[in-house]
Enzyme design. Structure first.
Site, mmCIF file in Angstrom:
data_model
loop_
_atom_site.group_PDB
_atom_site.id
_atom_site.type_symbol
_atom_site.label_atom_id
_atom_site.label_comp_id
_atom_site.label_asym_id
_atom_site.label_seq_id
_atom_site.Cartn_x
_atom_site.Cartn_y
_atom_site.Cartn_z
ATOM 1 N N HIS A 18 -4.407 2.771 4.122
ATOM 2 C CA HIS A 18 -4.916 2.324 2.814
ATOM 3 C C HIS A 18 -4.042 1.184 2.312
ATOM 4 C CE1 HIS A 18 -1.568 4.987 1.791
ATOM 5 N NE2 HIS A 18 -1.438 4.263 0.683
ATOM 6 N N ARG A 34 9.156 15.325 6.293
ATOM 7 C CA ARG A 34 9.391 14.007 5.706
ATOM 8 C C ARG A 34 8.966 14.015 4.249
ATOM 9 N NH1 ARG A 34 6.312 9.161 5.270
ATOM 10 N NH2 ARG A 34 7.774 7.438 4.996
ATOM 11 N N ASP A 91 -2.402 -0.115 -1.499
ATOM 12 C CA ASP A 91 -2.165 0.493 -2.811
ATOM 13 C C ASP A 91 -2.906 -0.298 -3.887
ATOM 14 O OD1 ASP A 91 -0.539 2.361 -1.596
ATOM 15 O OD2 ASP A 91 1.327 1.306 -2.041
ATOM 16 N N HIS A 145 -1.296 0.264 5.127
ATOM 17 C CA HIS A 145 -0.238 1.122 5.651
ATOM 18 C C HIS A 145 -0.720 2.564 5.744
ATOM 19 C CE1 HIS A 145 0.105 0.983 1.259
ATOM 20 N NE2 HIS A 145 0.658 2.193 1.298
#
Ligand SMILES: C=C1C[C@]23C[C@@]1(O)CC[C@H]2[C@@]12CCC[C@@](C)(C(=O)O1)[C@H]2[C@@H]3C(=O)O
Ligand SMILES: O=C(O)CCC(=O)C(=O)O
Ligand SMILES: [Fe+2]
Length: 372
Positions: free
Chosen positions: A231, A298, A233, A288
């Site tokens: 996607h 993570r 941002d 990204h």
């Protein structure tokens, strides 16, 4: 169109019943989390084309050349890492442990702070989940405005401590975001008189922002899972803190997916769709995603920075001319979030005014990116 950011999703609620399994108890990837090529239209593995893989720029903000370096990174990558950014490392440790504490609560407890289908704040799946057949191997918690009510539910005893960390983090991020805005805009020759909504002191006092805590548990079959699908941002810019576990990848034209390695103390800065519009496409927003791994949990914390509610973002007039017509129509952050909720990765194209005559591929349409 709703005037307040908190109402941006009223017309596009996310009707997914949030019920993740207890990730740590799973030995196998459930089918509902197993992605195939068809579920994700982008190349599946990190780029290995070309002998040398180039890497995302790292900019030392105390470097006298920081302005030029930032402009170059925005034009060519749409993402860079910053060091010497002035955010105290203790604060980064604190926000990381707040995230860790939140996601390690029992599922039933987290669900007490669930995001409502048409809301912005709270615990839930990524908003973009509705565009995919498969579920993402992650949990998220969005903070917009005061987190007090949700934090009281999550930590009936300790909520104050966590509220203070968020408040401090948002204050520091706001300052850094304003500074990054001037590095990005300054490099295009834009100054305070060109951006009235930066306020009388040019500190973007009335800017809006949301904080997104992301958790990616260790995964029994990471090659078939997706942490957060590709996607861009819907922000001016995003400042991302990632813990010491890699997972963030950016799509580089001609190369493929490039990993953004966690560097101790560094922060990742993404160019968002609204800077893409403001710069009339000179700074492309970066596509990204986050991948997961077999053994390590993570965490990432994204500071999603946007303009004040009432401001219409449109290409800056200083960047326009007879051969540079405005490529996008004016749009507020609310309206853009609603558009993203409807069109996802075609949102930018949907606010585009006219296709350039000489271009067969619209660079803002990330569905047509060519790799390899
Ligand atoms: C302000 C926002 C941007 C965002 C949607 C949100 O309301 C809060 C969460 C943000 C986030 C974080 C994960 C990826 C993303 C695409 C998503 O689903 O939620 C972004 C949204 C965005 O930038 O469009
Ligand atoms: O976890 C990451 O590295 C990416 C998170 C992200 O893209 C987001 O929150 O918008
Ligand atoms: Fe993102």
């Amino acid at each position: 169109m709703p005037a307040r950011l908190s109402d941006a999703f009223k017309s596009h609620p996310l009707n997914l019943q949030l019920k993740h399994p207890d990730f740590s108890s799973l030995q196998e990837l459930p089918d509902s989390y197993a992605w195939s090529q068809n579920d994700d239209q982008y190349p599946s593995s990190p780029g290995s084309f070309g002998a040398e893989q180039d890497s995302v720029p790292v900019i030392d903000l105390s470097d006298p050349n920081a302005l030029k370096l930032t402009g170059h990174a925005c034009r060519t990558w749409g993402v860079f890492q910053v060091t010497n950014h002035g955010i105290p490392s203790k604060l980064l440790d604190n926000i990381e442990s707040a995230g860790r504490s939140l996601f390690s609560l029992p599922v039933q407890q987290k669900l007490k702070a669930a995001r409502s289908p048409d809301g912005i704040s709270g615990y839930g799946f990524a908003r973009i989940s509705s565009f995919f057949q498969k579920l993402m191997w992650s949990e998220g918690f969005t903070i917009f405005g005061s987190p007090l009510d949700h934090f009281r539910q999550l930590w009936p005893q300790d909520y104050n401590k966590f509220c203070n960390i968020i408040e401090e983090y948002e204050k520091e991020m706001k300052r850094l975001a304003g500074r990054l805005m001037w590095l990005m805009l300054g490099s295009l020759g834009i100054s305070m008189e060109d951006v009235k909504w930066a306020g009388p002191k040019g500190d973007f006092r009335d800017a809006s922002a949301a904080l997104q805590l992301n958790s990616y548990p260790a995964c029994p079959d990471p090659d078939r899972a997706m942490g957060l699908a590709a996607h861009t941002d819907s922000t001016l810019l995003t400042i991302l803190y990632q813990n010491n576990t890699s997972g963030l990848q950016v799509l580089r034209e001609g190369t493929g997916w490039v990993t953004v390695p966690p560097l101790p103390g560094a922060l990742v800065v993404n160019v968002g769709d609204l800077i893409h519009i403001l710069s009339n496409g000179l700074y492309p927003s970066v596509l990204h995603r986050a991948v997961v791994n077999r053994s390590r949990h993570r965490l990432s914390i994204a500071y999603l920075y946007g303009p004040p509610d009432s401001v219409q973002i449109s290409p800056l007039s200083k960047l326009l001319g007879p051969s540079q017509p405005p490529l996008y129509r004016p749009i507020t952050w609310n309206e853009y979030l609603g558009t993203k909720a409807k069109h996802f990765n075609k949102a930018l194209s949907s606010v585009r005014l006219c296709a350039p005559l000489n271009a067969l591929v619209d660079v803002s349409d990330h569905n047509s990116v060519k790799v390899g």
